[in-house]
Design an enzyme around this catalytic site. Structure first.
Site, PDB file in Angstrom:
ATOM      1  N   CYS A  97       0.834  -1.192   0.000  1.00 41.96           N
ATOM      2  CA  CYS A  97       0.000   0.000   0.000  1.00 41.96           C
ATOM      3  C   CYS A  97       0.874   1.249   0.000  1.00 41.96           C
ATOM      4  O   CYS A  97       1.787   1.385   0.827  1.00 41.96           O
ATOM      5  CB  CYS A  97      -0.896  -0.025   1.235  1.00 41.96           C
ATOM      6  SG  CYS A  97      -1.678   1.547   1.627  1.00 41.96           S
ATOM      7  N   GLU A  98       0.610   2.155  -0.915  1.00 38.17           N
ATOM      8  CA  GLU A  98       1.435   3.355  -1.009  1.00 38.17           C
ATOM      9  C   GLU A  98       1.127   4.379   0.086  1.00 38.17           C
ATOM     10  O   GLU A  98       1.875   5.339   0.267  1.00 38.17           O
ATOM     11  CB  GLU A  98       1.286   4.011  -2.379  1.00 38.17           C
ATOM     12  CG  GLU A  98      -0.078   4.600  -2.671  1.00 38.17           C
ATOM     13  CD  GLU A  98      -0.155   5.213  -4.059  1.00 38.17           C
ATOM     14  OE1 GLU A  98      -0.841   6.239  -4.185  1.00 38.17           O
ATOM     15  OE2 GLU A  98       0.444   4.668  -4.997  1.00 38.17           O
ATOM     16  N   HIS A  99       0.038   4.184   0.807  1.00 36.73           N
ATOM     17  CA  HIS A  99      -0.328   5.126   1.863  1.00 36.73           C
ATOM     18  C   HIS A  99       0.358   4.809   3.192  1.00 36.73           C
ATOM     19  O   HIS A  99       0.750   5.723   3.924  1.00 36.73           O
ATOM     20  CB  HIS A  99      -1.843   5.143   2.057  1.00 36.73           C
ATOM     21  CG  HIS A  99      -2.590   5.599   0.840  1.00 36.73           C
ATOM     22  ND1 HIS A  99      -3.817   5.086   0.484  1.00 36.73           N
ATOM     23  CD2 HIS A  99      -2.255   6.486  -0.127  1.00 36.73           C
ATOM     24  CE1 HIS A  99      -4.234   5.667  -0.636  1.00 36.73           C
ATOM     25  NE2 HIS A  99      -3.296   6.516  -1.023  1.00 36.73           N
ATOM     26  N   HIS A 100       0.480   3.507   3.517  1.00 35.13           N
ATOM     27  CA  HIS A 100       1.066   3.133   4.801  1.00 35.13           C
ATOM     28  C   HIS A 100       2.231   2.146   4.653  1.00 35.13           C
ATOM     29  O   HIS A 100       2.800   1.729   5.652  1.00 35.13           O
ATOM     30  CB  HIS A 100       0.006   2.498   5.711  1.00 35.13           C
ATOM     31  CG  HIS A 100      -1.126   3.419   6.034  1.00 35.13           C
ATOM     32  ND1 HIS A 100      -2.328   3.407   5.335  1.00 35.13           N
ATOM     33  CD2 HIS A 100      -1.242   4.411   6.951  1.00 35.13           C
ATOM     34  CE1 HIS A 100      -3.129   4.337   5.822  1.00 35.13           C
ATOM     35  NE2 HIS A 100      -2.497   4.957   6.787  1.00 35.13           N
ATOM     36  N   GLN A 138      -4.938  -0.598  -4.986  1.00 42.06           N
ATOM     37  CA  GLN A 138      -5.460  -1.730  -5.753  1.00 42.06           C
ATOM     38  C   GLN A 138      -6.204  -1.295  -7.010  1.00 42.06           C
ATOM     39  O   GLN A 138      -6.103  -1.930  -8.062  1.00 42.06           O
ATOM     40  CB  GLN A 138      -6.360  -2.591  -4.864  1.00 42.06           C
ATOM     41  CG  GLN A 138      -6.832  -3.880  -5.542  1.00 42.06           C
ATOM     42  CD  GLN A 138      -7.573  -4.782  -4.578  1.00 42.06           C
ATOM     43  OE1 GLN A 138      -7.247  -4.860  -3.390  1.00 42.06           O
ATOM     44  NE2 GLN A 138      -8.579  -5.469  -5.066  1.00 42.06           N
ATOM     45  N   HIS A 166      -5.824  -6.047   2.746  1.00 38.22           N
ATOM     46  CA  HIS A 166      -4.931  -4.921   2.981  1.00 38.22           C
ATOM     47  C   HIS A 166      -4.545  -4.854   4.452  1.00 38.22           C
ATOM     48  O   HIS A 166      -5.401  -4.628   5.315  1.00 38.22           O
ATOM     49  CB  HIS A 166      -5.613  -3.612   2.557  1.00 38.22           C
ATOM     50  CG  HIS A 166      -5.838  -3.501   1.089  1.00 38.22           C
ATOM     51  ND1 HIS A 166      -5.278  -2.501   0.323  1.00 38.22           N
ATOM     52  CD2 HIS A 166      -6.549  -4.284   0.229  1.00 38.22           C
ATOM     53  CE1 HIS A 166      -5.641  -2.657  -0.949  1.00 38.22           C
ATOM     54  NE2 HIS A 166      -6.407  -3.727  -1.025  1.00 38.22           N
ATOM     55  N   CYS A 168      -2.979  -2.608   5.949  1.00 37.00           N
ATOM     56  CA  CYS A 168      -3.172  -1.282   6.534  1.00 37.00           C
ATOM     57  C   CYS A 168      -4.548  -1.151   7.172  1.00 37.00           C
ATOM     58  O   CYS A 168      -4.779  -0.250   7.984  1.00 37.00           O
ATOM     59  CB  CYS A 168      -2.973  -0.197   5.470  1.00 37.00           C
ATOM     60  SG  CYS A 168      -4.089  -0.319   4.065  1.00 37.00           S
TER      61      CYS A 168
END
Length: 213
Positions: A97-100, A138, A166, A168
């Site tokens: 995940c690019e956010h976390h 995704q 996920h 995250c």
């Protein structure tokens, strides 16, 4: 070393050139994170952790080294007129995940309707891996895989479905386990023809044969 991150075919992303830090710089950054987490990077159990983490990152994000278009460059015409659906289902998917920067673990199902040419089935799995082994969301990854297959192979249609969990969401934040996310991208005949789309969905949801997981 400069890293050229290619934009995905069919997207508006611009290629970006970045200078890759050295191994020593990467390990120093990891030691900083260990300190920030509250531990001592100089204690015995953590002495080699920065080196191990840096090595793991090169493996987890090896997709940046691959060009999905080149992976599909070689195709075959000698198919005896075969023009039915080609489906590769249950492709193991490991992404981040690019956010976390937490793992995304699941499976992808990929299909296309040949238009005179086919590609080796391992190439379909490698395209999934090339996009998966990057920082992702995704929805974007699903579109990237489908758009690349459509742009390079020029088939009558492409379908991609991804089912993934996920971390995250399961290990932080709302802490909801047992939840999976499903995304799809249908192009050509799979979008325009309901019966073709139903056939594909039935194939990826059908009973697994002997020897299948």
């Amino acid at each position: 070393m400069n890293i050229q991150l290619p934009s995905a075919p069919g997207t508006d992303d611009k290629a970006t050139s970045l200078a890759r830090p050295t191994q020593d710089e990467a390990e120093a950054a990891i030691r900083t994170l260990l300190l920030w987490a509250g531990d001592d990077p100089n204690r015995e159990g953590l002495l080699d952790t920065p080196k191990r983490v840096a090595k793991a990152y090169r493996e987890w994000f090896c997709g940046y080294e691959d060009d999905p278009v080149e992976l599909l460059a070689r195709s075959f015409e000698e198919v005896e007129g075969y023009d039915e659906m080609v489906v590769l289902r249950d492709i193991r998917l490991e992404s981040m995940c690019e956010h976390h920067m937490c793992p995304i673990i699941g499976k992808a199902h990929v299909a296309y309707l040949p238009n005179g040419r086919v590609v080796g089935i391992s190439k379909l799995a490698r395209v999934v891996e090339a996009y998966g082994k990057r920082l992702q969301i995704q929805e974007k990854m699903t579109a990237q895989i489908a758009n690349t297959l459509n742009d390079v192979l020029k088939p009558k249609g492409v379908a991609v479905v991804i089912e993934a969990v996920h971390q995250c969401m399961t290990t932080r934040g709302v802490h909801k386990t047992g939840v999976s996310m499903v995304t799809s991208r249908m192009l050509g005949a799979f979008r325009d023809d309901a019966s073709t789309r139903r056939e594909f969905m039935a194939m990826i949801q059908g009973t697994r044969g002997a020897g299948e997981g």
